[in-house]
Scaffold this active site. Structure first.
Site, short mmCIF file in Angstrom:
data_model
loop_
_atom_site.label_atom_id
_atom_site.label_comp_id
_atom_site.label_asym_id
_atom_site.label_seq_id
_atom_site.Cartn_x
_atom_site.Cartn_y
_atom_site.Cartn_z
N LYS A 11 11.22 -76.90 7.38
CA LYS A 11 10.69 -76.15 6.31
C LYS A 11 10.61 -74.65 6.33
O LYS A 11 10.07 -73.87 5.76
CB LYS A 11 9.21 -76.68 5.94
CG LYS A 11 9.47 -78.11 5.16
CD LYS A 11 8.06 -78.65 4.73
CE LYS A 11 8.21 -79.84 4.26
NZ LYS A 11 6.82 -80.55 3.91
N CYS A 12 10.73 -74.28 7.78
CA CYS A 12 10.65 -72.89 8.32
C CYS A 12 11.69 -72.14 8.44
O CYS A 12 12.89 -72.63 8.95
CB CYS A 12 9.99 -73.00 9.45
SG CYS A 12 9.91 -71.30 10.55
N GLY A 13 11.99 -70.89 7.57
CA GLY A 13 13.32 -70.28 7.61
C GLY A 13 13.60 -69.78 8.96
O GLY A 13 14.91 -69.84 9.25
#
Length: 140
Positions: A11-13
């Site tokens: 979920k973390c870019g």
């Protein structure tokens, strides 16, 4: 079998960009979804020691639970902070990458380039369009 491991949150870019930069070398790393499979205490302690980073710098201070648990308070020892990270893996900052060249919290994502034993195979741009690697595999 790969000798590169990434502690990853999809979920973390920054974590996604870091994983993509590793893959841009032609290597498929071992991906540890640490929110689903948190490290053991021994693993987390070893990662922190290998990074040579203070425990607090490995914590995500922007997480709501960080504020709710008053983790900015200097009363907490390193051991207690590690206990909090084990109980609330979302507090572990990401991505942490382990390669034969070292262990590092890869923020920003291009910090991983200093750890990769293989060259980039081609151009790479982050999800936001920022060019990081040119067509010849060199840093921009």
């Amino acid at each position: 079998m790969t000798n590169i491991t990434i502690y990853h949150n999809p979920k973390c870019g920054t974590s996604r960009n870091t994983l993509a930069l590793i893959r841009n070398t032609g290597v498929e790393p071992r991906v540890v979804h640490y929110l689903e499979t948190p490290p053991t205490r021994a693993e987390l302690v070893a990662l922190i020691a290998a990074m040579g980073t203070p425990v607090r710098e490995v914590m995500r201070s922007k997480e709501a639970s960080y504020k709710e648990l008053d983790l900015d308070n200097p009363k907490w020892s390193d051991d207690e902070l590690i206990d909090f990270m084990l109980a609330h893996p979302i507090l572990i900052n990401r991505p942490i990458v382990v390669t034969p060249l070292g262990t590092r919290l890869c923020r920003p994502s291009e910090a991983v380039l200093d750890l990769l034993p293989h060259q980039q195979l081609g151009a790479f741009a982050k999800e936001d369009g920022e060019a990081v690697i040119d067509a010849e595999g060199r840093r921009v």
